[in-house]
Enzyme design. Structure first.
Site, PDB file in Angstrom:
ATOM      1  N   TYR A 186     -14.941  22.494   7.794  1.00 33.22           N
ATOM      2  CA  TYR A 186     -16.051  21.071   6.976  1.00 33.22           C
ATOM      3  C   TYR A 186     -16.140  20.732   8.335  1.00 33.22           C
ATOM      4  O   TYR A 186     -17.969  19.908   8.344  1.00 33.22           O
ATOM      5  CB  TYR A 186     -14.300  20.319   6.081  1.00 33.22           C
ATOM      6  CG  TYR A 186     -15.576  19.105   5.432  1.00 33.22           C
ATOM      7  CD1 TYR A 186     -16.283  19.781   4.554  1.00 33.22           C
ATOM      8  CD2 TYR A 186     -15.961  17.981   5.553  1.00 33.22           C
ATOM      9  CE1 TYR A 186     -16.863  18.787   2.962  1.00 33.22           C
ATOM     10  CE2 TYR A 186     -16.827  17.045   4.961  1.00 33.22           C
ATOM     11  CZ  TYR A 186     -17.398  17.214   3.774  1.00 33.22           C
ATOM     12  OH  TYR A 186     -17.881  16.861   3.016  1.00 33.22           O
TER      13      TYR A 186
ATOM     14  N   SER B 115     -21.680  14.431   6.514  1.00 28.27           N
ATOM     15  CA  SER B 115     -20.612  13.817   6.542  1.00 28.27           C
ATOM     16  C   SER B 115     -20.057  12.250   7.879  1.00 28.27           C
ATOM     17  O   SER B 115     -20.211  13.065   8.586  1.00 28.27           O
ATOM     18  CB  SER B 115     -19.017  14.672   5.981  1.00 28.27           C
ATOM     19  OG  SER B 115     -18.020  13.846   5.946  1.00 28.27           O
TER      20      SER B 115
END
Length: 271
Positions: free
Chosen positions: A155, A141
């Site tokens: 995350y 990401s």
């Protein structure tokens, strides 16, 4: 049994995973689809077989379980297939802070997004090396480039780890002169179910549309990147700009910007 190469795709029931399955099938690859939702996998498998005339294999499995990777590989062995391409796509967001979530939730998050993908790579690499062919895409990401946030605590950490892991596997395969490519795909905002699942859809809808990409171009960039042997792929001009900005911003400024953004996430979660 076919002579086609086989791509194993985790988190294949929707979003980027389903798009990876379609695009690999369109290129003439057979696809092994794994996720928790059997009904969605079966529906996608039928669609792919009818449209692209390739073979599919559905493996219903929850990567949060300790033996999930071995179970997936066992089913592939029973079907007489080996994996030529691996797409580690399964993932989700875990809302809340480290203080108000349980360790079980955090441990499962680490397992699904980090430990299981690395275990799959580790257990599939020997076969890829023996056949001197392998393509590995780890869906990371843009968050992996950014400072950590308050909320969604692990995350960015996990995605940054996937980027570094992919670079290392890429380097090791290159040093060994093997035809094995490993790529970290680092999308930004993408139109999928991701924000619905992690409860940030309203926040996402407030973001400017020019920041968003459709799933198709993101997946296309990932497949093209791993084919060409690029260790990291950031799809889209806007995302490339953001990735560059995170590298050149002074760290205190970057942390302050992420602090403000994380407050928006927490507000949306509490509303």
């Amino acid at each position: 049994m076919t002579n086609n190469r086989l791509a194993l795709i985790t988190g294949a029931s929707a979003g980027l995973g389903a798009e990876f399955a379609r695009q690999y099938a369109e290129k003439g690859w057979d696809v092994a689809l794994t996720a928790r939702r059997a009904d969605r996998l079966d529906k996608l498998a039928r669609e792919i077989e009818e449209k692209y005339k390739v073979a599919t294999l559905v493996i219903t499995q929850d990567l949060a379980l300790q033996k999930s990777v071995d179970s997936i590989l066992h089913e592939l062995k029973e079907a007489g297939r080996h994996v030529d391409a691996l797409v580690n796509n399964a993932g989700y967001g875990l809302p809340g802070t480290f203080f108000n979530t349980s360790w079980k939730e955090q441990a499962q998050f680490i397992r699904v997004l980090y430990t299981a993908p690395i275990e799959l790579v580790h257990k599939l690499l020997p076969g890829m090396a023996e056949r001197n062919f392998g393509r590995i895409i780890n869906v990371a990401s843009l968050a992996g480039y950014a400072p950590g946030t308050g909320g969604h605590t692990l995350y960015a950490s996990v995605k940054a780890g996937l980027i570094k892991f992919s670079e290392s596997i890429h380097a090791e395969a290159k040093d060994a002169e093997l035809d094995i490519h490993c790529t970290a795909l680092c999308p930004g905002f993408t139109f999928t179910e991701f924000h619905d699942v992690n409860g940030t859809r309203d926040m996402a809808n407030e973001s400017p549309k020019w920041m968003w990409m459709e799933a198709g171009p993101v997946v296309e960039a990932g497949i093209d990147g791993v084919t060409r042997g690029h260790p990291v792929v950031v799809p889209g001009a806007v995302n490339k700009g953001v990735a560059t900005l995170t590298r050149i911003l002074p760290e205190p400024l970057g942390r302050e910007l992420m602090k403000r953004q994380s407050k928006r996430f927490r507000k949306m979660e509490n509303d």
